[in-house]
Scaffold this motif. Structure first.
Motif, mmCIF file in Angstrom:
data_model
loop_
_atom_site.group_PDB
_atom_site.id
_atom_site.type_symbol
_atom_site.label_atom_id
_atom_site.label_comp_id
_atom_site.label_asym_id
_atom_site.label_seq_id
_atom_site.Cartn_x
_atom_site.Cartn_y
_atom_site.Cartn_z
ATOM 1 N N TYR A 198 0.896 -1.166 0.000
ATOM 2 C CA TYR A 198 0.000 0.000 0.000
ATOM 3 C C TYR A 198 0.928 1.207 0.000
ATOM 4 O O TYR A 198 1.408 1.622 1.042
ATOM 5 C CB TYR A 198 -0.863 0.047 1.252
ATOM 6 N N PHE A 253 4.054 1.089 2.212
ATOM 7 C CA PHE A 253 3.883 0.065 3.234
ATOM 8 C C PHE A 253 3.651 -1.320 2.612
ATOM 9 O O PHE A 253 2.813 -1.497 1.741
ATOM 10 C CB PHE A 253 2.701 0.437 4.123
ATOM 11 N N ALA A 277 2.227 -4.736 2.931
ATOM 12 C CA ALA A 277 1.238 -5.462 3.748
ATOM 13 C C ALA A 277 1.422 -6.965 3.619
ATOM 14 O O ALA A 277 1.172 -7.712 4.568
ATOM 15 C CB ALA A 277 -0.168 -5.074 3.338
ATOM 16 N N ASN A 306 -3.592 -8.405 14.761
ATOM 17 C CA ASN A 306 -4.161 -7.283 14.028
ATOM 18 C C ASN A 306 -3.122 -6.681 13.103
ATOM 19 O O ASN A 306 -1.986 -6.463 13.486
ATOM 20 C CB ASN A 306 -4.633 -6.186 14.991
ATOM 21 N N GLY A 307 -3.518 -6.431 11.897
ATOM 22 C CA GLY A 307 -2.612 -5.793 10.938
ATOM 23 C C GLY A 307 -1.629 -6.746 10.300
ATOM 24 O O GLY A 307 -0.718 -6.321 9.606
ATOM 25 N N ALA A 308 -1.810 -8.035 10.509
ATOM 26 C CA ALA A 308 -0.858 -8.997 9.959
ATOM 27 C C ALA A 308 -0.979 -9.105 8.441
ATOM 28 O O ALA A 308 -0.017 -9.452 7.757
ATOM 29 C CB ALA A 308 -1.095 -10.366 10.588
ATOM 30 N N GLY A 309 -2.128 -8.830 7.913
ATOM 31 C CA GLY A 309 -2.306 -8.909 6.462
ATOM 32 C C GLY A 309 -3.332 -9.949 6.041
ATOM 33 O O GLY A 309 -3.456 -10.250 4.851
ATOM 34 N N LYS A 310 -4.107 -10.477 6.985
ATOM 35 C CA LYS A 310 -5.099 -11.515 6.660
ATOM 36 C C LYS A 310 -6.139 -10.980 5.681
ATOM 37 O O LYS A 310 -6.433 -11.571 4.647
ATOM 38 C CB LYS A 310 -5.812 -11.989 7.939
ATOM 39 N N THR A 311 -6.711 -9.815 6.054
ATOM 40 C CA THR A 311 -7.752 -9.246 5.201
ATOM 41 C C THR A 311 -7.193 -8.908 3.820
ATOM 42 O O THR A 311 -7.833 -9.161 2.799
ATOM 43 C CB THR A 311 -8.347 -7.995 5.875
ATOM 44 N N THR A 312 -5.993 -8.385 3.810
ATOM 45 C CA THR A 312 -5.377 -8.044 2.530
ATOM 46 C C THR A 312 -5.273 -9.284 1.646
ATOM 47 O O THR A 312 -5.644 -9.259 0.465
ATOM 48 C CB THR A 312 -3.974 -7.448 2.765
ATOM 49 N N GLN A 368 -14.785 -8.528 6.324
ATOM 50 C CA GLN A 368 -14.703 -8.300 7.757
ATOM 51 C C GLN A 368 -15.724 -7.239 8.165
ATOM 52 O O GLN A 368 -16.371 -7.357 9.180
ATOM 53 C CB GLN A 368 -13.283 -7.816 8.080
ATOM 54 N N GLU A 419 -13.146 -13.235 9.471
ATOM 55 C CA GLU A 419 -13.651 -13.107 10.839
ATOM 56 C C GLU A 419 -15.167 -13.230 10.902
ATOM 57 O O GLU A 419 -15.852 -12.323 11.363
ATOM 58 C CB GLU A 419 -13.196 -11.784 11.449
ATOM 59 N N HIS A 446 -9.486 -14.467 14.898
ATOM 60 C CA HIS A 446 -8.615 -14.280 16.051
ATOM 61 C C HIS A 446 -8.925 -15.305 17.121
ATOM 62 O O HIS A 446 -8.244 -15.387 18.111
ATOM 63 C CB HIS A 446 -8.820 -12.886 16.654
HETATM 64 N N1 LIG Z 1 -6.083 0.484 2.056
HETATM 65 C C1 LIG Z 1 -4.996 0.454 2.823
HETATM 66 N N2 LIG Z 1 -4.080 1.430 2.706
HETATM 67 C C2 LIG Z 1 -2.967 1.414 3.464
HETATM 68 N N3 LIG Z 1 -2.689 0.487 4.342
HETATM 69 C C3 LIG Z 1 -3.559 -0.520 4.495
HETATM 70 C C4 LIG Z 1 -4.763 -0.575 3.752
HETATM 71 N N4 LIG Z 1 -5.463 -1.661 4.106
HETATM 72 C C5 LIG Z 1 -4.690 -2.264 5.056
HETATM 73 N N5 LIG Z 1 -3.578 -1.580 5.271
HETATM 74 C C6 LIG Z 1 -2.512 -1.928 6.214
HETATM 75 O O1 LIG Z 1 -2.071 -3.212 5.859
HETATM 76 C C7 LIG Z 1 -1.803 -3.968 7.020
HETATM 77 C C8 LIG Z 1 -2.586 -5.260 6.918
HETATM 78 O O2 LIG Z 1 -3.955 -4.960 7.051
HETATM 79 P P1 LIG Z 1 -5.060 -6.114 7.075
HETATM 80 O O3 LIG Z 1 -6.360 -5.461 7.129
HETATM 81 O O4 LIG Z 1 -4.781 -7.027 5.964
HETATM 82 O O5 LIG Z 1 -4.746 -6.797 8.467
HETATM 83 P P2 LIG Z 1 -5.572 -7.971 9.173
HETATM 84 O O6 LIG Z 1 -4.596 -9.057 9.360
HETATM 85 O O7 LIG Z 1 -6.795 -8.251 8.470
HETATM 86 O O8 LIG Z 1 -5.853 -7.253 10.553
HETATM 87 P P3 LIG Z 1 -7.135 -7.451 11.529
HETATM 88 O O9 LIG Z 1 -6.893 -8.675 12.276
HETATM 89 O O10 LIG Z 1 -7.064 -6.241 12.378
HETATM 90 O O11 LIG Z 1 -8.325 -7.495 10.652
HETATM 91 C C9 LIG Z 1 -2.174 -3.116 8.193
HETATM 92 O O12 LIG Z 1 -1.023 -2.583 8.739
HETATM 93 C C10 LIG Z 1 -3.032 -2.034 7.624
HETATM 94 O O13 LIG Z 1 -2.821 -0.832 8.307
#
Ligand SMILES: Nc1ncnc2c1ncn2[C@@H]1O[C@H](COP(=O)(O)OP(=O)(O)OP(=O)(O)O)[C@@H](O)[C@H]1O
Ligand SMILES: [Mg+2]
Lengths: 666, 295
Positions: free
Chosen positions: B12, B15, B17, B36-42, B81, B158, B189
């Motif tokens: 991103y 950054f 991800a 949180n923020g590990a990148g699962k949703t990404t 999510q 989730e 989680h």
């Molecule tokens: N659109 C975006 N622009 C910039 N950074 C992003 C964006 N979406 C996610 N991120 C960053 O990418 C990283 C991974 O985010 P992601 O949502 O994939 O985490 P996650 O594992 O799903 O977290 P959670 O358990 O909180 O849902 C995070 O640090 C988040 O801040």
């Protein structure tokens, strides 16, 4: 595949339509919308149904729906995002059809806003006019709405819009609303940008769209092209976003759309170039005119209405102190002379005539001319190209200024009048068009009068000629009802005023309620015996309306008894003008109080008490009327017209005394 | 459906991800764990064709996410999510609408909508407006829309967040049942949710730090889970030195479950590791490695 796609389109359309219309805001908007139109137009705008749809009501509708459309599109586009549904929705196996369905739903929602204006127009009537106007209105409004809606979708799809975005859109709307109209005086083709059709009205009560030629088609083609372009743009955006590829269909559509828009736009703008080229003709004749045409016999043969044939006999009088062998007349350059009893050379706007036998001073001769040609003169007015003069199978409009019959005029007076002459006009092989002129009809397709100084000929399937008492009403069928009311007003006024002008020898009044001004002279002198009133339909405000009638009739009668009247603009006001004003003021009082001298005086005093300057000229007239009645005033009016030179020299403050001296001579 | 992820990176802007991730999921139920923020949703959004990878290759059932997104979408059920619905529509209407968008054949549409409503226990609320739903009910409706069209691949991010315990168990059983015929990819989680997964991956700061079965994950904490019992006064010292997995207070004594590579206290009892212990061990291990590499 296609079937599934269609049902996705349909369900997306239906759902969006429900979400848009089943919101309480939507019916509220309709109520406000209806109230707005009711408030603005019912009882306030007496145009016919079609005229309402083509002008005031229609323009307002289209302009405002465009604005509403921007917001509706915004609401619809942002809906999924607002409710966080987008994330889910975008994983469905769908394509453009979902966005397309939503676009369509917004389109239909907006189209429903046409109901109120249509109802207003239907209420106004007449029904025939409404029926005639409804399809064009629906098409024009539909096209504009489709375009605006697609444009908003394309712009908003590209960028996710925030509050500022709406403001910017509204600003753009305002710029397009006002910009082109403001530009149109400097650069008339700017009217092409006027997608909301503000000021771009392709409508005339008498000729419908005829006088706009193909311009409306090019205008609409341009916007159809742009609409397609925006639609293709939407497709392309969706394709890139959802499939990461360009859509071949979209590319193809963009090419087609660009061609259509380019074609329509170029032709529309080209229309302006053609018109301004026509108007660039500068007419200069560097020799004095030695002849006067004292009689015209014009036969217009419409066997081929596209190329009318004229047979003209002119009675030419030599005004020169020498023998005349050759003279020049003005004739529109599109005509080619096919036959004549004299030698003719046509050079641009002029024809040189060589007499076989010299004409002695004060002597007259007959000149026969035959000529033919397709006449179509265009003009730019309010940012729109319109035809002021034409002969067409569907209508005729001819003003003197285009020289459709030969004129003996010089450089200084190329305007709209010629020296008064006996005039007879025959139309042969009329293809069935109702026809009328500013001179009286003496038979079917035959018009004739003495002392004619201009001829205005109109013909259209929509034209109606009706005799109401001494008034010949000439108007568009849709305007017949208000026209009749006007005719009654004029007839009443004429009867009241004529006794003050006994020498005018009034035979009737010709009232042309046409609502077109292009090419008409500023002042419309009467023919012998017939005052001529050329006017638009009016919105009745009784006071000003009645005094307007008095003034227009009085000025024609004044002229008919040989008086002079000059445009008071741009020159010092003389006692002659003051005298005429006093007469008009008197006639107004006379009409409001039905000739009751006491009441007239009281009213006059009331007006004076209300702080206006005491009009001593009028006071003098009132006093004389009190003593001598109508004949006394008639005498004064007559003397005023006789002694115009004297009055022009007279100081203002001497005028009341002058009036009194005439009044007591008897 | 088979999912192949190779060297997948997602940035991103500046950054990163996801950092060169490789995964091979052959089917069944697969869990994604990570802080949180590990990148699962990404990762899930990339698999659901919502996001484009920065680099690397992703194939689902032989279809490339970049070029054959529509083929994937036709076979996909996705629950994000965070999501919502048009509040003005009734649950049944909404699902019918979605069923058409998902190309459910007209003849099966009604039955399928009813079936998924039954599966998430919302049949009674079918005629209620979605705007009036509670958080958990909306979550269940989200699951229902994902189930429409019998997807071969179900990606749920989730899904159990916000569900009451009864519904969570119900949903877990539903997923287990579904995973017999489709691939289910689940992020969570709640470690208990992934106990039934055939495979697991743990993400940490955009990297895969573990791939394996639930028991293998638990095994990562083998010989490292201890039970200790200390008086209150000493507790803060213990807490400072070791990773505490669980605690319990019994008459002035703190009984705790600790993570430690060596016996932390003389009287510490070794315990058999649980899934959660393994997860914590993996994450801690990774964090420690990173700290070392910085140093
Ligand atoms: N659109 C975006 N622009 C910039 N950074 C992003 C964006 N979406 C996610 N991120 C960053 O990418 C990283 C991974 O985010 P992601 O949502 O994939 O985490 P996650 O594992 O799903 O977290 P959670 O358990 O909180 O849902 C995070 O640090 C988040 O801040
Ligand atoms: Mg997440």
């Amino acid at each position: 595949m296609l079937k599934a796609m269609f049902s996705r389109f349909l369900v997306s359309f239906r759902t969006e339509l429900r979400l848009l219309t089943l919101n309480w805001l939507y019916p509220l908007l309709h109520v406000l919308w209806g109230a707005l139109f009711f408030q603005l137009f019912i009882g306030k705008d007496n145009r016919s149904a079609q005229a309402l749809l083509e002008t005031t009501v229609g323009r307002l509708t289209i302009g405002l729906i465009s604005l509403i459309g921007l917001f509706m599109a915004g609401v619809s586009i942002s809906r999924s995002k607002r409710f966080q549904f987008q994330e889910i929705e975008e994983t469905y196996p769908t394509g453009f059809e979902v966005i397309g369905g939503r676009w369509m739903a917004v389109f239909v929602t907006l189209i429903l806003f046409l109901i109120e204006p249509l109802v207003i127009a239907a209420y106004q009537g007449p029904l025939t006019s409404w029926v005639e106007g409804v399809s064009v209105f629906l098409f024009d409004a539909g096209l504009t709405i489709a375009f605006v809606n697609a444009l908003a979708w394309m712009l908003l799809l590209r960028r996710n819009i925030d509050r500022w975005g709406y403001l910017i859109l509204a600003a753009v709307w305002l710029a397009f609303l006002l910009g082109p109209s403001m530009l149109s005086s400097h650069f008339p083709p700017a009217s092409l940008l006027n997608f909301m059709r503000q000021g771009v009205s392709f409508y005339s009560d008498v000729w419908g769209r005829l006088i706009y030629g193909t311009q409306p088609i090019w205008f609409n083609l341009f916007y159809f092209g742009l609409f397609l372009f925006c639609l293709a743009g939407m497709m392309q955006i969706v394709s890139v976003r959802r499939f990461h590829s360009t859509s071949k269909i979209a590319i193809g559509l963009i090419v087609i759309a660009s061609i259509l828009a380019g074609w329509g736009g170029t032709r529309y703008v080209g229309g302006f170039q053609k018109a301004s080229f026509q108007n660039r003709n500068e007419l200069t004749l560097n020799e004095p005119v030695h002849v006067r045409i004292t009689g015209y016999q014009v036969v217009m043969d419409l066997a081929n209405p596209r190329i009318p044939h004229f047979h003209v006999v002119l009675e030419v009088l030599n005004l020169w102190e020498n023998n005349l062998e050759q003279f020049t007349l003005r004739l529109n350059p599109v005509f080619s002379v096919t036959r004549s009893n004299v030698e003719v050379k046509h050079d641009g706007d002029w024809i040189d005539l060589h007499l076989s036998r010299p004409l002695a001073p004060g002597e007259s001769t007959l000149v026969i001319l035959e000529y033919e040609g397709a006449l179509r003169v265009e003009n730019i007015s309010d940012g729109v190209v319109e035809t002021t003069d034409f002969i067409d199978p569907q209508g005729i409009r001819l003003t003197t200024g285009v020289a459709w019959y030969p004129l003996a005029v010089s450089n200084g007076q190329l305007a709209d009048h010629h020296e008064p002459a006996r005039f007879s006009l025959h139309i042969e092989n009329n293809p069935g068009l109702p026809v009328a002129a500013n001179i009286p009809a003496v038979g079917e397709n035959h018009f004739a009068a003495e002392q004619v100084s201009w001829v205005f000929l109109v013909a259209s399937p929509r034209l109606v000629v009706e005799q109401i008492d001494d008034v010949t009403l000439i108007t568009a069928s849709a305007d017949l009802q208000p026209g009749r009311e006007m005719a009654v007003d004029y007839s009443r006024a004429l009867r009241a005023i004529v006794p003050f002008f006994p020498n005018a020898n009034v035979k009737g009044l010709i009232l042309m309620v046409l609502g077109e001004e292009g090419g008409l002279p500023a002042y419309t002198p009467p023919a012998e015996g017939y005052p001529v009133i050329v006017t638009q339909r009016y919105v009745k405000t009784p006071n000003t309306w009645q005094s307007f009638i008095t003034r227009t009739i009085a000025s024609d009668l004044w002229f008919m008894i040989g008086g002079r009247l000059e445009d008071t603009y741009n020159r010092p006001v003389t006692s002659l003008d003051q005298a005429f004003e006093a007469v008009v003021g008197f006639l107004n009082l006379y009409r409001t109080e039905q000739g009751n001298a006491e009441k007239m005086l009281t009213r006059f005093q009331n007006i004076n008490e209300s702080g206006m300057v005491v009009n001593e000229n009028l006071q003098a007239l009132l006093e004389i009327y009190q003593q001598g009645g109508e004949p006394a005033i008639a005498t004064i009016v007559w003397e005023m017209t006789r002694k115009s030179a004297e009055l022009e020299e007279l100081p203002y403050d001497a005028l009341p005394a002058w009036i009194r001296s005439i009044g007591t001579i008897r | 459906m088979e999912i192949i992820v190779e060297n997948l990176t997602k940035d991103y802007g500046q950054f990163r991800a996801l950092d060169h991730i490789s995964l091979h999921i052959t089917g069944g139920m697969f869990g994604l764990l990570g802080p949180n923020g590990a990148g699962k949703t990404t990762l899930m959004r990339i698999l659901a064709t919502l996001l484009l990878p920065t680099s690397g290759r992703v194939e689902i059932g032989g279809f490339d996410v970049l070029r054959q997104g529509s083929s994937i979408r036709q076979r996909l059920g996705y629950l994000p999510q965070e999501f919502g619905f048009y509040p003005g529509l009734k649950a049944f209407e909404l699902l019918e609408y979605i069923a058409i968008l998902k190309n459910v054949p007209p003849k099966q549409r009604k039955a399928q909508v009813e079936a998924v409503l039954a599966e998430v226990n919302l049949l009674e609320q079918a005629q209620r407006k979605v705007g009036t739903f509670s958080g958990g009910m909306r979550q269940r409706l989200g699951i229902a829309q994902a189930l429409l069209g019998n997807p071969e691949l179900l990606i749920v991010d989730e899904p159990t967040a916000g569900l009451d315990p009864e519904e969570r168990i119900r949903f877990r059983n539903l997923l287990v049942g579904l995973s017999k015929r489709s691939t289910v990819l689940l992020s969570t989680h709640i470690v208990a949710d992934v106990e039934f997964c055939n495979g697991l991956a743990v993400l940490e700061q955009g990297k895969v730090v573990f791939i394996g079965s639930p028991s293998e994950l638990a095994n990562r904490a083998r010989h490292a889970v201890w039970q200790v019992k200390v008086p209150m006064e000493q507790w803060s010292e213990v807490e400072r030195r070791y990773t505490v997995l669980a605690t319990q207070m019994t008459n002035g004594m703190v009984q705790a479950r600790l993570l430690a590579s060596d016996r932390p206290l003389a009287d510490a009892q070794p315990l058999s590791p649980r899934l959660e212990d393994g997860y914590v061990a993996v994450i801690q291990n990774h964090q420690k490695q990173r700290e070392e590499s910085y140093a």
